[in-house]
Design a protein around this motif. Structure first.
Motif, PDB file in Angstrom:
ATOM      1  N   VAL A 148     -29.167   2.903  35.091  1.00  0.00           N
ATOM      2  CA  VAL A 148     -28.191   4.007  35.157  1.00  0.00           C
ATOM      3  C   VAL A 148     -27.136   3.833  34.076  1.00  0.00           C
ATOM      4  O   VAL A 148     -26.726   4.794  33.397  1.00  0.00           O
ATOM      5  CB  VAL A 148     -27.547   4.060  36.558  1.00  0.00           C
ATOM      6  CG1 VAL A 148     -26.357   5.015  36.560  1.00  0.00           C
ATOM      7  CG2 VAL A 148     -28.559   4.518  37.590  1.00  0.00           C
ATOM      8  N   GLY A 149     -26.681   2.573  33.898  1.00  0.00           N
ATOM      9  CA  GLY A 149     -25.701   2.324  32.846  1.00  0.00           C
ATOM     10  C   GLY A 149     -26.262   2.658  31.476  1.00  0.00           C
ATOM     11  O   GLY A 149     -25.585   3.287  30.642  1.00  0.00           O
ATOM     12  N   ALA A 150     -27.529   2.234  31.246  1.00  0.00           N
ATOM     13  CA  ALA A 150     -28.155   2.562  29.967  1.00  0.00           C
ATOM     14  C   ALA A 150     -28.320   4.069  29.810  1.00  0.00           C
ATOM     15  O   ALA A 150     -28.084   4.630  28.720  1.00  0.00           O
ATOM     16  CB  ALA A 150     -29.525   1.863  29.866  1.00  0.00           C
ATOM     17  N   SER A 151     -28.722   4.749  30.900  1.00  0.00           N
ATOM     18  CA  SER A 151     -28.852   6.214  30.844  1.00  0.00           C
ATOM     19  C   SER A 151     -27.502   6.867  30.586  1.00  0.00           C
ATOM     20  O   SER A 151     -27.413   7.857  29.844  1.00  0.00           O
ATOM     21  CB  SER A 151     -29.456   6.734  32.148  1.00  0.00           C
ATOM     22  OG  SER A 151     -30.733   6.183  32.362  1.00  0.00           O
ATOM     23  N   ALA A 152     -26.456   6.329  31.214  1.00  0.00           N
ATOM     24  CA  ALA A 152     -25.121   6.887  30.986  1.00  0.00           C
ATOM     25  C   ALA A 152     -24.705   6.710  29.527  1.00  0.00           C
ATOM     26  O   ALA A 152     -24.134   7.625  28.900  1.00  0.00           O
ATOM     27  CB  ALA A 152     -24.107   6.217  31.922  1.00  0.00           C
ATOM     28  N   SER A 153     -25.017   5.538  28.963  1.00  0.00           N
ATOM     29  CA  SER A 153     -24.700   5.327  27.544  1.00  0.00           C
ATOM     30  C   SER A 153     -25.498   6.292  26.678  1.00  0.00           C
ATOM     31  O   SER A 153     -24.957   6.890  25.728  1.00  0.00           O
ATOM     32  CB  SER A 153     -25.023   3.876  27.167  1.00  0.00           C
ATOM     33  OG  SER A 153     -24.242   2.972  27.916  1.00  0.00           O
ATOM     34  N   ALA A 154     -26.806   6.438  27.014  1.00  0.00           N
ATOM     35  CA  ALA A 154     -27.623   7.398  26.255  1.00  0.00           C
ATOM     36  C   ALA A 154     -27.094   8.814  26.421  1.00  0.00           C
ATOM     37  O   ALA A 154     -27.073   9.601  25.469  1.00  0.00           O
ATOM     38  CB  ALA A 154     -29.082   7.316  26.713  1.00  0.00           C
ATOM     39  N   ALA A 155     -26.654   9.155  27.650  1.00  0.00           N
ATOM     40  CA  ALA A 155     -26.084  10.490  27.885  1.00  0.00           C
ATOM     41  C   ALA A 155     -24.810  10.689  27.047  1.00  0.00           C
ATOM     42  O   ALA A 155     -24.559  11.782  26.518  1.00  0.00           O
ATOM     43  CB  ALA A 155     -25.783  10.677  29.373  1.00  0.00           C
ATOM     44  N   ALA A 168     -24.424  13.477  24.416  1.00  0.00           N
ATOM     45  CA  ALA A 168     -23.302  14.413  24.493  1.00  0.00           C
ATOM     46  C   ALA A 168     -22.574  14.483  23.150  1.00  0.00           C
ATOM     47  O   ALA A 168     -22.170  15.577  22.688  1.00  0.00           O
ATOM     48  CB  ALA A 168     -22.338  13.983  25.606  1.00  0.00           C
ATOM     49  N   ALA A 169     -22.407  13.310  22.524  1.00  0.00           N
ATOM     50  CA  ALA A 169     -21.784  13.321  21.201  1.00  0.00           C
ATOM     51  C   ALA A 169     -22.642  14.090  20.213  1.00  0.00           C
ATOM     52  O   ALA A 169     -22.123  14.868  19.385  1.00  0.00           O
ATOM     53  CB  ALA A 169     -21.572  11.883  20.717  1.00  0.00           C
ATOM     54  N   HIS A 170     -23.974  13.897  20.310  1.00  0.00           N
ATOM     55  CA  HIS A 170     -24.870  14.643  19.425  1.00  0.00           C
ATOM     56  C   HIS A 170     -24.789  16.147  19.708  1.00  0.00           C
ATOM     57  O   HIS A 170     -24.806  16.970  18.778  1.00  0.00           O
ATOM     58  CB  HIS A 170     -26.297  14.135  19.621  1.00  0.00           C
ATOM     59  CG  HIS A 170     -27.301  14.785  18.710  1.00  0.00           C
ATOM     60  ND1 HIS A 170     -27.247  14.679  17.339  1.00  0.00           N
ATOM     61  CD2 HIS A 170     -28.383  15.556  18.993  1.00  0.00           C
ATOM     62  CE1 HIS A 170     -28.252  15.360  16.798  1.00  0.00           C
ATOM     63  NE2 HIS A 170     -28.955  15.897  17.786  1.00  0.00           N
ATOM     64  N   THR A 198     -18.725  15.496  29.141  1.00  0.00           N
ATOM     65  CA  THR A 198     -19.886  14.716  29.549  1.00  0.00           C
ATOM     66  C   THR A 198     -19.845  13.315  28.947  1.00  0.00           C
ATOM     67  O   THR A 198     -20.178  12.324  29.616  1.00  0.00           O
ATOM     68  CB  THR A 198     -21.181  15.424  29.114  1.00  0.00           C
ATOM     69  OG1 THR A 198     -21.223  16.718  29.735  1.00  0.00           O
ATOM     70  CG2 THR A 198     -22.408  14.625  29.530  1.00  0.00           C
ATOM     71  N   ALA A 199     -19.437  13.226  27.683  1.00  0.00           N
ATOM     72  CA  ALA A 199     -19.338  11.914  27.049  1.00  0.00           C
ATOM     73  C   ALA A 199     -18.300  11.051  27.755  1.00  0.00           C
ATOM     74  O   ALA A 199     -18.524   9.860  27.993  1.00  0.00           O
ATOM     75  CB  ALA A 199     -18.979  12.078  25.569  1.00  0.00           C
ATOM     76  N   GLU A 200     -17.166  11.675  28.106  1.00  0.00           N
ATOM     77  CA  GLU A 200     -16.139  10.905  28.813  1.00  0.00           C
ATOM     78  C   GLU A 200     -16.649  10.450  30.177  1.00  0.00           C
ATOM     79  O   GLU A 200     -16.476   9.284  30.562  1.00  0.00           O
ATOM     80  CB  GLU A 200     -14.879  11.763  28.962  1.00  0.00           C
ATOM     81  CG  GLU A 200     -14.187  12.067  27.628  1.00  0.00           C
ATOM     82  CD  GLU A 200     -13.011  13.014  27.799  1.00  0.00           C
ATOM     83  OE1 GLU A 200     -12.817  13.507  28.939  1.00  0.00           O
ATOM     84  OE2 GLU A 200     -12.287  13.264  26.816  1.00  0.00           O
ATOM     85  N   ARG A 201     -17.271  11.384  30.917  1.00  0.00           N
ATOM     86  CA  ARG A 201     -17.801  11.002  32.231  1.00  0.00           C
ATOM     87  C   ARG A 201     -18.894   9.953  32.099  1.00  0.00           C
ATOM     88  O   ARG A 201     -18.978   9.027  32.912  1.00  0.00           O
ATOM     89  CB  ARG A 201     -18.348  12.234  32.957  1.00  0.00           C
ATOM     90  CG  ARG A 201     -17.278  13.175  33.464  1.00  0.00           C
ATOM     91  CD  ARG A 201     -17.857  14.169  34.452  1.00  0.00           C
ATOM     92  NE  ARG A 201     -18.879  14.997  33.855  1.00  0.00           N
ATOM     93  CZ  ARG A 201     -18.649  16.142  33.246  1.00  0.00           C
ATOM     94  NH1 ARG A 201     -17.408  16.606  33.149  1.00  0.00           N
ATOM     95  NH2 ARG A 201     -19.644  16.848  32.734  1.00  0.00           N
ATOM     96  N   SER A 209     -18.539  31.322  21.434  1.00  0.00           N
ATOM     97  CA  SER A 209     -18.101  30.905  22.774  1.00  0.00           C
ATOM     98  C   SER A 209     -18.983  29.776  23.310  1.00  0.00           C
ATOM     99  O   SER A 209     -18.495  28.804  23.875  1.00  0.00           O
ATOM    100  CB  SER A 209     -18.145  32.103  23.724  1.00  0.00           C
ATOM    101  OG  SER A 209     -17.818  31.713  25.040  1.00  0.00           O
ATOM    102  N   LEU A 210     -20.300  29.934  23.091  1.00  0.00           N
ATOM    103  CA  LEU A 210     -21.224  28.905  23.561  1.00  0.00           C
ATOM    104  C   LEU A 210     -20.977  27.579  22.844  1.00  0.00           C
ATOM    105  O   LEU A 210     -21.015  26.509  23.462  1.00  0.00           O
ATOM    106  CB  LEU A 210     -22.665  29.361  23.335  1.00  0.00           C
ATOM    107  CG  LEU A 210     -23.767  28.363  23.735  1.00  0.00           C
ATOM    108  CD1 LEU A 210     -23.671  28.034  25.205  1.00  0.00           C
ATOM    109  CD2 LEU A 210     -25.139  28.927  23.401  1.00  0.00           C
ATOM    110  N   ALA A 211     -20.709  27.662  21.532  1.00  0.00           N
ATOM    111  CA  ALA A 211     -20.437  26.437  20.783  1.00  0.00           C
ATOM    112  C   ALA A 211     -19.185  25.753  21.310  1.00  0.00           C
ATOM    113  O   ALA A 211     -19.154  24.527  21.479  1.00  0.00           O
ATOM    114  CB  ALA A 211     -20.292  26.754  19.298  1.00  0.00           C
ATOM    115  N   GLY A 212     -18.156  26.559  21.586  1.00  0.00           N
ATOM    116  CA  GLY A 212     -16.938  25.969  22.157  1.00  0.00           C
ATOM    117  C   GLY A 212     -17.202  25.361  23.521  1.00  0.00           C
ATOM    118  O   GLY A 212     -16.740  24.253  23.820  1.00  0.00           O
ATOM    119  N   THR A 213     -17.966  26.099  24.352  1.00  0.00           N
ATOM    120  CA  THR A 213     -18.287  25.573  25.679  1.00  0.00           C
ATOM    121  C   THR A 213     -19.113  24.296  25.582  1.00  0.00           C
ATOM    122  O   THR A 213     -18.874  23.319  26.313  1.00  0.00           O
ATOM    123  CB  THR A 213     -19.061  26.633  26.479  1.00  0.00           C
ATOM    124  OG1 THR A 213     -18.261  27.829  26.567  1.00  0.00           O
ATOM    125  CG2 THR A 213     -19.367  26.136  27.878  1.00  0.00           C
TER     126      THR A 213
END
Length: 435
Positions: A393-400, A404-406, A190-193, A178-182
């Protein structure tokens, strides 16, 4: 006895009173009493031999005594003073253990010394008890029974623990799934946002850069306006000084005009006097002519003089009349100039007031413009900082987004690990049950 540790207390409680008070023989005792001890106690299998400090140095075993007694020459040897008095001839090493060691250590020591008849227990090196072989076998059986009970209890605990672990691992595996799915769903969201935030931050950074350029242009225009206001202020100050000088000139002109009016009044007075004198001279000439006519020929010369005087009086009167007219014209002109001078003075005063107001307004506007320039400069700096922050912020968002993908990848690995954990626990429990 209450101060002994757990395992000696158990061994002490296990010993019988007879075992804790065993018969013994001193090293310097004769052999015969020892043999009689074996004859009097058929169950006696060994007799400890003690030194002067009550420490065992060995033992006399029942089988050796029996072998001696069954020997055809045994009784003769016992009657032999040289042999029958030497107890050390029957002393052999005996397995010995300290009372304070565990029962398992006692049994291990007995087995290591190949004991067969029994062993001696000591306390602080002194004789404490004697345990027969039969009793040692019973102690070993009890130890094995306790070991078996402990193994059974341990097996039951293991089985209970394995069942609990199986249930807990199953629940944990389900929670991990369940946690993995969540995590996967959350990481994807998060990646989309983060991608949306990164794009928005980029657009906002561009807009902030445009605003910064606009503010910089406003700052330059404001600086130019401040410079213009400085020039206007200087020109206004110059105009004010010129206005003050004009007021002074107007005051001086008013004084001069007043003097001119007074001078015109004086000329008018003098002209009136001249006109009066001319009138009187003319009257006098007329009287002289009349008198000359009365005189006849004798007054002919006087008549000529009277006529010339009359002519001069007429010319003087006409000149006085002309001067009087010109004086009136000058007085009228002076009055008009005075009136115009008053209007000029009023206009200059108004100009001076306006100049003062303009100078005050320019000074206030200059201060306001200077403050605006400072604020615009601060705004440009702040906008630059905001642009840097937005870029960060843009760089942080890209890193986020990358993180998120990781995390999404890790959630997949976590799901696989949960499946493998569940399968591994199932195999472990199956093998444990099979064993």
């Amino acid at each position: 006895m209450s101060t002994l540790p757990a395992h000696p207390r158990r061994l002490l409680d296990w010993l019988t009173p007879a075992e804790r008070n065993p018969p013994f023989v001193a090293l310097d005792a004769p052999l015969a009493p020892a043999i009689r001890r074996f004859q009097d106690e058929p169950d006696l299998r060994l007799l400890p031999v003690l030194d002067a400090l009550h420490k065992p140095i060995g033992a006399i075993f029942e089988k050796d005594v029996r072998r001696l007694l069954l020997n055809p020459f045994g009784h003769a040897l016992l009657r032999n003073p040289a042999y029958g008095r030497r107890i050390e001839t029957l002393i052999r090493p005996c397995p010995t253990a300290d009372l304070h060691v565990p029962a398992r250590a006692v049994l291990d020591s007995y087995a290591a010394e190949n004991g067969q008849e029994g062993m001696i227990l000591t306390s602080n090196g002194r004789l404490f008890a004697v345990i027969s072989n039969r009793r040692l076998i019973r102690l070993a059986a009890e130890e094995q029974l306790q070991d078996a009970e402990r193994q059974m209890a341990r097996a039951r605990r293991i089985e209970t623990a394995s069942e609990r672990i199986e249930a807990e691992v199953a629940a944990l595996a389900e929670q991990l799934r369940s946690l993995a799915g969540t995590l996967r769903n959350g990481a994807t969201a998060t990646a989309e946002r983060a991608a949306i935030n990164s794009a928005a931050a980029t657009a906002l950074a561009a807009e902030v850069a445009q605003r910064r350029d606009n503010l910089a242009a406003i700052g330059r225009e404001t600086d130019a306006l401040a410079a213009t206001l400085d020039a206007i202020g200087r020109d206004t100050a110059t105009a004010r000084a010129a206005t003050v000088e004009a007021v002074q000139r107007v005051d001086d002109s008013r004084t001069r005009i007043a003097e001119l009016g007074s001078f015109a009044e004086t000329i008018g007075t003098v002209t009136a006097v001249i006109r009066g004198i001319a009138s009187q001279v003319n009257l006098l000439a007329l009287n002289a002519a009349i008198e000359a006519a009365r005189a006849g020929p004798a007054g002919a010369g006087f008549t000529v003089v009277a006529n010339e005087v009359k002519l001069l009086a007429g010319q003087a009167g006409r000149a006085a009349q002309s001067v009087s007219g010109q004086v009136e014209a000058i007085r009228a002109a002076v009055e008009r100039v005075s009136a115009n001078q008053e209007r000029v003075e009023a206009a200059i005063a108004a100009i001076a007031g306006m100049t003062h107001n303009v100078e005050h307004a320019v000074r206030e506007q200059h201060l306001a413009t200077h403050r605006i320039a400072l604020n615009v400069g601060d705004s440009v700096e702040s906008t630059h900082s905001v642009q840097n922050d937005i870029e960060q912020v843009g760089a942080s968002a890209s890193a986020a987004a990358d993180n998120a993908a990781h995390i999404a990848d890790l959630s997949i690995d976590l799901l696989v690990g949960a499946e493998q954990l569940s399968a591994g626990v199932d195999r472990f429990v199956s093998e444990l049950h099979a064993s």
